[in-house]
Motif scaffolding. Structure first.
Motif, PDB file in Angstrom:
ATOM      1  N   TRP A  80      63.909  19.453  41.928  1.00 20.62           N
ATOM      2  CA  TRP A  80      63.648  18.557  40.801  1.00 20.62           C
ATOM      3  C   TRP A  80      62.150  18.612  40.501  1.00 20.62           C
ATOM      4  O   TRP A  80      61.339  18.045  41.212  1.00 20.62           O
ATOM      5  N   ASN A  81      61.801  19.331  39.444  1.00 24.09           N
ATOM      6  CA  ASN A  81      60.417  19.439  38.986  1.00 24.09           C
ATOM      7  C   ASN A  81      60.059  18.180  38.199  1.00 24.09           C
ATOM      8  O   ASN A  81      60.279  18.107  36.986  1.00 24.09           O
ATOM      9  N   ASN A  82      59.498  17.216  38.895  1.00 25.39           N
ATOM     10  CA  ASN A  82      59.189  15.933  38.278  1.00 25.39           C
ATOM     11  C   ASN A  82      57.690  15.706  38.098  1.00 25.39           C
ATOM     12  O   ASN A  82      57.274  14.980  37.193  1.00 25.39           O
ATOM     13  N   ALA A  83      56.863  16.310  38.938  1.00 29.60           N
ATOM     14  CA  ALA A  83      55.425  16.056  38.880  1.00 29.60           C
ATOM     15  C   ALA A  83      54.856  16.461  37.523  1.00 29.60           C
ATOM     16  O   ALA A  83      55.265  17.452  36.928  1.00 29.60           O
ATOM     17  N   GLY A  84      53.903  15.685  37.055  1.00 34.04           N
ATOM     18  CA  GLY A  84      53.269  16.004  35.783  1.00 34.04           C
ATOM     19  C   GLY A  84      52.090  15.106  35.515  1.00 34.04           C
ATOM     20  O   GLY A  84      51.804  14.162  36.258  1.00 34.04           O
ATOM     21  N   MET A  85      51.370  15.421  34.440  1.00 36.20           N
ATOM     22  CA  MET A  85      50.263  14.600  33.997  1.00 36.20           C
ATOM     23  C   MET A  85      50.217  14.663  32.473  1.00 36.20           C
ATOM     24  O   MET A  85      50.906  15.491  31.869  1.00 36.20           O
ATOM     25  N   GLY A  86      49.435  13.788  31.873  1.00 37.80           N
ATOM     26  CA  GLY A  86      49.445  13.748  30.418  1.00 37.80           C
ATOM     27  C   GLY A  86      48.079  13.492  29.809  1.00 37.80           C
ATOM     28  O   GLY A  86      47.302  12.694  30.323  1.00 37.80           O
ATOM     29  N   GLU A  87      47.823  14.207  28.731  1.00 38.98           N
ATOM     30  CA  GLU A  87      46.629  13.985  27.921  1.00 38.98           C
ATOM     31  C   GLU A  87      47.063  13.532  26.532  1.00 38.98           C
ATOM     32  O   GLU A  87      47.885  14.191  25.895  1.00 38.98           O
ATOM     33  N   ALA A  88      46.519  12.415  26.104  1.00 38.84           N
ATOM     34  CA  ALA A  88      46.769  11.919  24.753  1.00 38.84           C
ATOM     35  C   ALA A  88      45.506  12.087  23.919  1.00 38.84           C
ATOM     36  O   ALA A  88      44.465  12.523  24.408  1.00 38.84           O
ATOM     37  N   GLY A  89      45.624  11.722  22.654  1.00 38.79           N
ATOM     38  CA  GLY A  89      44.484  11.828  21.752  1.00 38.79           C
ATOM     39  C   GLY A  89      44.741  12.857  20.659  1.00 38.79           C
ATOM     40  O   GLY A  89      45.708  13.621  20.725  1.00 38.79           O
ATOM     41  N   PRO A  90      43.903  12.874  19.639  1.00 40.51           N
ATOM     42  CA  PRO A  90      44.127  13.765  18.502  1.00 40.51           C
ATOM     43  C   PRO A  90      44.016  15.237  18.899  1.00 40.51           C
ATOM     44  O   PRO A  90      43.026  15.660  19.484  1.00 40.51           O
ATOM     45  N   VAL A  91      45.039  16.015  18.567  1.00 36.94           N
ATOM     46  CA  VAL A  91      45.068  17.432  18.919  1.00 36.94           C
ATOM     47  C   VAL A  91      43.909  18.190  18.282  1.00 36.94           C
ATOM     48  O   VAL A  91      43.373  19.136  18.858  1.00 36.94           O
ATOM     49  N   GLY A 140      59.717  15.888  24.330  1.00 37.22           N
ATOM     50  CA  GLY A 140      60.041  17.299  24.300  1.00 37.22           C
ATOM     51  C   GLY A 140      60.831  17.685  23.069  1.00 37.22           C
ATOM     52  O   GLY A 140      61.066  18.869  22.819  1.00 37.22           O
ATOM     53  N   LEU A 141      61.237  16.683  22.284  1.00 39.34           N
ATOM     54  CA  LEU A 141      62.124  16.909  21.143  1.00 39.34           C
ATOM     55  C   LEU A 141      61.553  16.397  19.827  1.00 39.34           C
ATOM     56  O   LEU A 141      62.185  16.548  18.788  1.00 39.34           O
ATOM     57  N   PHE A 142      60.394  15.761  19.875  1.00 40.47           N
ATOM     58  CA  PHE A 142      59.684  15.406  18.646  1.00 40.47           C
ATOM     59  C   PHE A 142      58.221  15.172  18.997  1.00 40.47           C
ATOM     60  O   PHE A 142      57.860  15.095  20.164  1.00 40.47           O
ATOM     61  N   THR A 143      57.373  15.084  17.965  1.00 37.06           N
ATOM     62  CA  THR A 143      55.932  15.019  18.215  1.00 37.06           C
ATOM     63  C   THR A 143      55.280  13.904  17.409  1.00 37.06           C
ATOM     64  O   THR A 143      55.035  14.065  16.208  1.00 37.06           O
ATOM     65  N   PRO A 144      54.977  12.780  18.047  1.00 37.00           N
ATOM     66  CA  PRO A 144      54.220  11.735  17.357  1.00 37.00           C
ATOM     67  C   PRO A 144      52.730  12.062  17.369  1.00 37.00           C
ATOM     68  O   PRO A 144      52.224  12.695  18.298  1.00 37.00           O
ATOM     69  N   ALA A 145      52.032  11.629  16.339  1.00 42.16           N
ATOM     70  CA  ALA A 145      50.590  11.847  16.255  1.00 42.16           C
ATOM     71  C   ALA A 145      49.888  11.254  17.472  1.00 42.16           C
ATOM     72  O   ALA A 145      50.305  10.224  18.011  1.00 42.16           O
ATOM     73  N   ASN A 146      48.862  11.923  17.919  1.00 44.54           N
ATOM     74  CA  ASN A 146      47.988  11.510  19.028  1.00 44.54           C
ATOM     75  C   ASN A 146      48.643  11.633  20.406  1.00 44.54           C
ATOM     76  O   ASN A 146      48.063  11.206  21.401  1.00 44.54           O
ATOM     77  N   TRP A 147      49.827  12.244  20.449  1.00 43.10           N
ATOM     78  CA  TRP A 147      50.465  12.562  21.726  1.00 43.10           C
ATOM     79  C   TRP A 147      50.786  14.046  21.805  1.00 43.10           C
ATOM     80  O   TRP A 147      51.519  14.489  22.691  1.00 43.10           O
ATOM     81  N   LEU A 258      66.278  10.848  17.972  1.00 41.58           N
ATOM     82  CA  LEU A 258      65.866  12.248  18.081  1.00 41.58           C
ATOM     83  C   LEU A 258      66.796  13.155  17.275  1.00 41.58           C
ATOM     84  O   LEU A 258      66.334  14.096  16.613  1.00 41.58           O
ATOM     85  N   LYS A 259      68.079  12.893  17.312  1.00 41.95           N
ATOM     86  CA  LYS A 259      69.026  13.689  16.540  1.00 41.95           C
ATOM     87  C   LYS A 259      68.756  13.550  15.046  1.00 41.95           C
ATOM     88  O   LYS A 259      68.797  14.539  14.293  1.00 41.95           O
TER      89      LYS A 259
END
Length: 270
Positions: A80-91, A140-147, A258-259
């Motif tokens: 189970w590949n669960n480990a992760g990290m996240g960067e937010a902010g304007p691309v 993983g299925l949509f992209t909100p701004a700043n994420w 998402l659908k």
């Protein structure tokens, strides 16, 4: 029969709760954490819960090739590949080294462990019935701004998982993703703090106060603070299962959203 499940990033959040729940259901868990100082507290918790015979706690820092080598000596039925990290902010303004790091941790390193694991199973002749699970995201299925940086890594994981599902089917190895909504574990909240360590209005055009308010307003809504237990309960059932859906989105309202979003994407204009 109980499965042996190797979990990355099990020190807290979803995987911590799911590890305990799956152990209580009779599965054997190798709960791995990134930082050495997290090992002893988790071992002590496991002992207090009376689960020492079911949960083994080890360090597995995916950036350390020796840790990965050691993990490959363990026997497990499910990765189970669960480990992760996240960067937010304007691309359009985020420092590119942070984007690279987010892809390294969320995509490249789990892929290294997955490649080596499935090859081990195949070489040993034990592949049939084995499974790899990826913690993806609603993002993983949509992209909100700043994420966009974080969720683009999850988009990549979706593609990796879909390819693996087709490529490994003949060996009997199953692939799944789990796609949580914005459950309240502290993960999203700390990710939202990350831009403010680099966002400088002397250099960048994004307004710090406005971005902070956008994040805070979302986390103040019910959709931004959902009870994580619902997702944990789902993981407890999905991860060890021999059958099930390839993609597992919770809650149902997010799946429906998402659908609809993906259907509307075909009509989107610029």
């Amino acid at each position: 029969m109980g499965k042996t499940i190797l979990i990355t990033g099990a020190a807290g959040g979803f995987a911590h709760g799911a590890a305990i729940g799956m152990a209580r259901n009779g599965h054997n868990i190798i709960a791995t954490v990134q930082v050495s100082s997290q090992v002893t507290p988790l071992r002590e918790e496991v002992e207090r819960l009376g689960l020492k015979d079911r949960i083994r706690v080890e360090r597995l820092d995916l950036t350390d090739p020796y840790d990965i080598d050691q993990a490959l000596t363990w026997d497990y039925d499910i990765l189970w590949n669960n480990a992760g990290m996240g960067e937010a902010g304007p691309v359009w303004e985020i420092p590119i080294d942070l984007v690279r790091e987010n892809f390294e941790v969320n995509v490249f390193l789990p892929l290294v462990l997955t490649q080596r694991t499935v090859r081990k199973w195949i070489d040993e002749g034990s592949a049939r019935g084995k499974k790899v699970v990826f913690t993806s995201s609603m993002g993983g299925l949509f992209t909100p701004a700043n994420w966009g940086t974080y969720v683009s890594t999850k988009h990549a994981l979706e593609s990796v998982a879909e390819a693996l599902q087709q490529e490994l089917a003949s060996y009997g190895i199953k692939i799944q993703t789990i796609n949580p909504g914005a459950y309240y574990t502290g993960y999203n909240e700390t990710m939202a703090d990350n831009p403010f360590r680099w966002l400088d209005e002397k250099k960048h055009l994004t307004n710090r106060e406005a971005l902070r308010k956008e994040f805070d307003d979302f986390f103040a809504t019910p959709e931004g603070r959902m009870d994580a237990q619902e997702m944990i309960d789902t993981m407890i059932e999905v991860v060890p299962a021999d059958t099930g859906k390839f993609r597992n989105v919770k809650p149902k309202a997010i799946e429906d959203m998402l659908k609809q979003h993906q259907a509307e994407a075909w009509e989107a204009t610029i």
